[in-house]
Write a protein that holds these residues in place. Structure first.
Motif, mmCIF file in Angstrom:
data_model
loop_
_atom_site.group_PDB
_atom_site.id
_atom_site.type_symbol
_atom_site.label_atom_id
_atom_site.label_comp_id
_atom_site.label_asym_id
_atom_site.label_seq_id
_atom_site.Cartn_x
_atom_site.Cartn_y
_atom_site.Cartn_z
ATOM 1 N N UNK A 84 0.820 -1.213 0.000
ATOM 2 C CA UNK A 84 0.000 0.000 0.000
ATOM 3 C C UNK A 84 0.856 1.266 0.000
ATOM 4 N N UNK A 85 2.062 1.193 0.561
ATOM 5 C CA UNK A 85 2.932 2.372 0.590
ATOM 6 C C UNK A 85 3.378 2.789 -0.810
ATOM 7 N N UNK A 86 3.401 1.847 -1.745
ATOM 8 C CA UNK A 86 3.830 2.146 -3.115
ATOM 9 C C UNK A 86 2.690 1.957 -4.109
ATOM 10 N N UNK A 87 1.476 2.169 -3.629
ATOM 11 C CA UNK A 87 0.298 2.010 -4.491
ATOM 12 C C UNK A 87 0.206 3.154 -5.488
ATOM 13 N N UNK A 88 -0.243 2.827 -6.704
ATOM 14 C CA UNK A 88 -0.473 3.820 -7.753
ATOM 15 C C UNK A 88 -1.941 3.739 -8.143
ATOM 16 N N UNK A 89 -2.583 4.871 -8.239
ATOM 17 C CA UNK A 89 -3.992 4.891 -8.619
ATOM 18 C C UNK A 89 -4.125 4.849 -10.135
ATOM 19 N N UNK A 90 -4.897 3.884 -10.609
ATOM 20 C CA UNK A 90 -5.197 3.798 -12.034
ATOM 21 C C UNK A 90 -6.389 4.712 -12.296
ATOM 22 N N UNK A 91 -6.102 5.887 -12.803
ATOM 23 C CA UNK A 91 -7.155 6.893 -12.983
ATOM 24 C C UNK A 91 -8.227 6.429 -13.965
ATOM 25 N N UNK A 92 -7.804 5.905 -15.116
ATOM 26 C CA UNK A 92 -8.777 5.456 -16.114
ATOM 27 C C UNK A 92 -9.573 4.258 -15.604
ATOM 28 N N UNK A 93 -8.875 3.323 -14.962
ATOM 29 C CA UNK A 93 -9.554 2.147 -14.429
ATOM 30 C C UNK A 93 -10.539 2.511 -13.336
ATOM 31 N N UNK A 94 -10.162 3.447 -12.483
ATOM 32 C CA UNK A 94 -11.055 3.896 -11.411
ATOM 33 C C UNK A 94 -12.311 4.528 -11.978
ATOM 34 N N UNK A 95 -12.145 5.353 -12.991
ATOM 35 C CA UNK A 95 -13.306 5.996 -13.616
ATOM 36 C C UNK A 95 -14.231 4.957 -14.239
ATOM 37 N N UNK A 96 -13.644 3.928 -14.867
ATOM 38 C CA UNK A 96 -14.448 2.882 -15.481
ATOM 39 C C UNK A 96 -15.237 2.079 -14.479
ATOM 40 N N UNK A 97 -14.603 1.741 -13.349
ATOM 41 C CA UNK A 97 -15.277 0.960 -12.306
ATOM 42 C C UNK A 97 -16.387 1.768 -11.656
ATOM 43 N N UNK A 98 -16.091 3.010 -11.331
ATOM 44 C CA UNK A 98 -17.104 3.830 -10.673
ATOM 45 C C UNK A 98 -18.304 4.067 -11.576
ATOM 46 N N UNK A 99 -18.071 4.141 -12.871
ATOM 47 C CA UNK A 99 -19.164 4.323 -13.807
ATOM 48 C C UNK A 99 -19.971 3.038 -13.988
ATOM 49 N N UNK A 100 -19.275 1.902 -14.085
ATOM 50 C CA UNK A 100 -19.957 0.629 -14.348
ATOM 51 C C UNK A 100 -20.649 0.065 -13.124
ATOM 52 N N UNK A 101 -20.022 0.201 -11.960
ATOM 53 C CA UNK A 101 -20.546 -0.432 -10.749
ATOM 54 C C UNK A 101 -21.265 0.536 -9.822
ATOM 55 N N UNK A 102 -21.155 1.823 -10.109
ATOM 56 C CA UNK A 102 -21.762 2.837 -9.250
ATOM 57 C C UNK A 102 -21.276 2.688 -7.817
ATOM 58 N N UNK A 103 -19.963 2.483 -7.669
ATOM 59 C CA UNK A 103 -19.336 2.368 -6.355
ATOM 60 C C UNK A 103 -18.178 3.355 -6.274
ATOM 61 N N UNK A 104 -18.009 3.946 -5.105
ATOM 62 C CA UNK A 104 -16.940 4.919 -4.921
ATOM 63 C C UNK A 104 -15.666 4.176 -4.496
ATOM 64 N N UNK A 105 -15.144 3.359 -5.402
ATOM 65 C CA UNK A 105 -13.955 2.560 -5.130
ATOM 66 C C UNK A 105 -12.798 3.029 -6.007
ATOM 67 N N UNK A 106 -11.567 2.816 -5.516
ATOM 68 C CA UNK A 106 -10.384 3.191 -6.275
ATOM 69 C C UNK A 106 -9.667 1.937 -6.769
ATOM 70 N N UNK A 107 -9.188 1.990 -8.008
ATOM 71 C CA UNK A 107 -8.432 0.892 -8.588
ATOM 72 C C UNK A 107 -6.949 1.222 -8.437
#
Length: 252
Positions: A84-107
């Motif tokens: 978790x200390x070296x985690x990178x947020x996948x911006x495009x993936x996060x946007x896709x998941x939040x749109x498809x699943x309607x969940x406020x989750x980060x990829x």
């Protein structure tokens, strides 16, 4: 007569004084008793109040711990393999998941190397260090990433595989062209090759992305060097990487 009258008056005065003195002592004693009772009652109430407040505080802390939610899509807070200390947020993936699943989750993902890939998957690795001349189109990716165990592999926009050969985000099919490299009489060095464990519902899955895949060929993950740059690819079969067959040789 005067002496008797005076004696009686004195006697009455003394008697009244004694009576009054006695009444005063009783009153003081009762007041003292009441004061003590009040003090005891007040002390008990304070302790009771402190106990109730402490109990309420403990309950609140317990409730906060139990209701804490994992804000990551792949439940990475409880994943022992994820850094978790070296985690990178996948911006495009996060946007896709939040749109498809309607969940406020980060990829989120980790950039990993071959040793980490082997540690997590249990894959076999081969030191190759062989340069070959190629005339083919293969896909070369700059990064290998670990996303964790996908809780919903069928979800649109989610990482179907725990590991991905990628650039800076998930390689969606309509974006794969930018990773295609057309080789014509060019050399490429295969540094290492790794198996891709076929483990259902556990660590090890990796998309075997290739331009063509013939029968009887085993998918592999390879570290290669091309034009002085390090890449990852799944376009070279394991049999070609470990020298069992020349690359490009036809397989029935």
């Amino acid at each position: 007569m005067k002496k008797k009258t005076l004696s009686i008056a004195l006697a009455l005065t003394v008697a009244m004084g004694i009576a009054l003195t006695g009444c005063g002592k009783d009153t003081e004693t009762k007041n003292a008793d009441k004061s003590e009772e009040t003090t005891v009652t007040t002390t008990t109430d304070e302790k009771s109040s402190e106990t109730e407040q402490g109990s309420t505080g403990d309950t609140d802390e317990s409730t906060e711990t139990e209701t804490e939610e994992d804000y990551t899509y792949c439940n990475l807070l409880s994943d022992p393999y994820f850094d978790m200390d070296n985690a990178i947020k996948d911006e495009n993936g996060t946007a896709g998941i939040q749109s498809a699943l309607d969940e406020d989750k980060e990829l989120l993902y980790n950039i990993v190397d071959g040793d980490r890939y082997v540690e997590i998957t249990g894959a076999e690795s081969y030191d190759v260090n062989k340069t070959i001349e190629m005339e083919d189109t293969i896909m070369l990716f700059p990064n290998l990433a670990y996303y964790g165990v996908d809780p919903n592999p069928a979800a649109f926009g989610g990482p179907v595989n725990e590991f991905q050969c990628m650039g800076d985000t998930l390689p969606y099919w309509d974006e794969l062209d930018k990773y295609k490299v057309h080789l014509s009489n060019e050399e490429i060095t295969i540094l290492k090759a790794y198996t891709i464990p076929d483990v259902d519902g556990a660590h090890g899955s990796l998309p075997a992305i290739a331009i063509e895949r013939h029968a009887n060929e085993t998918s592999a993950l390879c570290e290669v060097e091309y034009n002085g740059t390090h890449y990852w690819t799944t376009s070279i079969p394991l049999e070609c990487a470990n020298g069992q067959r020349e690359y490009g040789e036809w397989v029935e």
